[in-house]
Design an enzyme around this catalytic site. Structure first.
Site, PDB file in Angstrom:
ATOM      1  N   CYS A  79       0.852  -1.116   0.129  1.00 29.90           N
ATOM      2  CA  CYS A  79       0.080  -0.019   0.074  1.00 29.90           C
ATOM      3  C   CYS A  79       0.837   1.253  -0.093  1.00 29.90           C
ATOM      4  O   CYS A  79       0.340   2.408  -0.449  1.00 29.90           O
ATOM      5  CB  CYS A  79      -0.952   0.037   1.096  1.00 29.90           C
ATOM      6  SG  CYS A  79      -1.984  -1.379   1.228  1.00 29.90           S
ATOM      7  N   HIS A  82      -3.009   6.884   2.344  1.00 30.41           N
ATOM      8  CA  HIS A  82      -3.359   5.630   1.841  1.00 30.41           C
ATOM      9  C   HIS A  82      -4.806   5.508   2.090  1.00 30.41           C
ATOM     10  O   HIS A  82      -5.006   5.865   3.261  1.00 30.41           O
ATOM     11  CB  HIS A  82      -2.510   4.388   2.296  1.00 30.41           C
ATOM     12  CG  HIS A  82      -3.033   3.007   1.814  1.00 30.41           C
ATOM     13  ND1 HIS A  82      -3.780   2.898   0.809  1.00 30.41           N
ATOM     14  CD2 HIS A  82      -3.300   2.134   2.862  1.00 30.41           C
ATOM     15  CE1 HIS A  82      -4.268   1.574   0.823  1.00 30.41           C
ATOM     16  NE2 HIS A  82      -3.934   1.089   2.023  1.00 30.41           N
ATOM     17  N   ASN A 137     -10.543   0.378  -0.617  1.00 25.00           N
ATOM     18  CA  ASN A 137      -9.001   0.387  -0.388  1.00 25.00           C
ATOM     19  C   ASN A 137      -8.358  -0.279  -1.679  1.00 25.00           C
ATOM     20  O   ASN A 137      -8.460  -1.413  -2.110  1.00 25.00           O
ATOM     21  CB  ASN A 137      -8.496  -0.641   0.948  1.00 25.00           C
ATOM     22  CG  ASN A 137      -6.998  -0.708   1.084  1.00 25.00           C
ATOM     23  OD1 ASN A 137      -6.388  -0.659  -0.027  1.00 25.00           O
ATOM     24  ND2 ASN A 137      -6.626  -0.994   2.464  1.00 25.00           N
TER      25      ASN A 137
END
Length: 314
Positions: free
Chosen positions: A112, A240, A270
């Site tokens: 990520c 993020h 996500n």
């Protein structure tokens, strides 16, 4: 070289939208619970599209927005942890799709935090004179690694890509990409996993939540300090897009009263390494950030890795 700068952004998301109500027909969950726990309302899920397809689409838009051509690009870097194919890498496939001849081309996997890591390495390459015009991409197809019977993970992830065209700053021009702050917590690397030959995403949600909401704000502030930008001067913060509550927890520890806080998590879920460039590209496209304004990017996740830098909005 005095440094590098982002001159254009682009993004791509699959057309299929999966709502919380649709997931509630697959696992024991509901819209209210998902919104409350992670802040997600919808996510995009790819069909036949590959990581390379999405990466090339986002990169193509960024290139078109930049005023440069494929012939100008001498470096392509893709951040991803979900490419099924190990060779050729995604960067080479993107270069082939866009007609970029003989670029340096490599993939980077820090999950990520990948886009911020990739942007840091590209900035270093430009500063060293090894490249002049680069495309940096975050692209993920997390649906390939999602267990759709696991209600703790299947509600979280989505697919997509975001890209930036990065060029050398002029000799008399200040750098538009600040120094990267990066690192990892290897002893906690099992907190987020995609392992084995037929892997599904697994994570220790509470451990990641505690780490993210307590340890990351000071590291994000280091990126501001290295760039010589006070947190109060930030026009936007693009972290993020892991979880809305994690984003809120980090923001509470930063002095950024006037900054726009990216919350693409709501409509995109996500998307791992794609989440930061995807969210930034949307803010730029909507002209929510003035050109040249300082923006703090900060990625974190599997590894556990983290990376961030202050950039000037294209």
């Amino acid at each position: 070289m005095t440094g590098s700068k982002i001159v254009a952004m682009g993004h791509y998301q699959p057309s299929r939208v999966v709502t919380n109500d649709e997931l509630a027909q697959m696992v024991d969950t509901n819209d209210e619970w998902i919104r409350d726990r992670v802040g997600i309302v919808t996510r995009r899920i790819a069909g036949e599209e590959t990581v390379a397809d999405m990466a090339a689409a986002a990169a193509g838009k960024a290139l078109a927005n930049s005023g440069l051509t494929a012939a100008d690009i001498d470096l392509v870097v893709v951040a991803t942890c979900t490419s099924v194919d190990r060779s050729p890498n995604v960067a080479c496939r993107v270069a082939a799709k866009l007609g970029i001849a003989a670029p340096g081309a490599y993939d980077i996997n820090t999950a990520c935090s990948g886009f911020a890591y990739a942007l840091g390495t590209v900035d270093h390459a430009i500063r060293a004179g090894a490249a002049r015009n680069a495309i940096v991409i975050g692209a993920e197809k997390l649906s390939d690694f999602t267990d759709w019977t696991d209600r703790s993970t299947c509600i979280i992830f989505g697919d997509g890509a975001g890209a930036a065209v990065v060029t050398a700053a002029a000799e008399d021009e200040p750098a538009g990409v600040g120094p990267v702050v990066w690192g990892s917590v290897p002893e906690k690397s099992d907190a987020v996993r995609i392992e084995g030959w037929r892997p599904y995403i697994a994570q220790e949600g509470q451990a990641v939540f505690r780490w993210a909401t307590t340890a990351l704000a000071p590291l994000a502030l280091q990126a501001c300090e290295k760039a010589g930008v006070a947190p109060s001067e930030l026009a936007a913060f693009v972290p993020h897009q892991a979880n809305a509550r994690i984003i809120d927890g980090i923001v509470k520890r930063l002095n950024i009263p006037d900054a726009i806080i990216a919350k693409d998590i709501v409509e995109s879920g996500n998307t791992s390494a794609a989440s930061v460039p995807l969210a930034l590209s949307k803010l730029v496209e909507r002209r929510e950030i003035p050109a040249g304004a300082p923006v703090l990017l900060f990625g974190f996740g599997g590894g556990l890795t983290y990376a961030g830098q202050v950039v000037r909005c294209p």
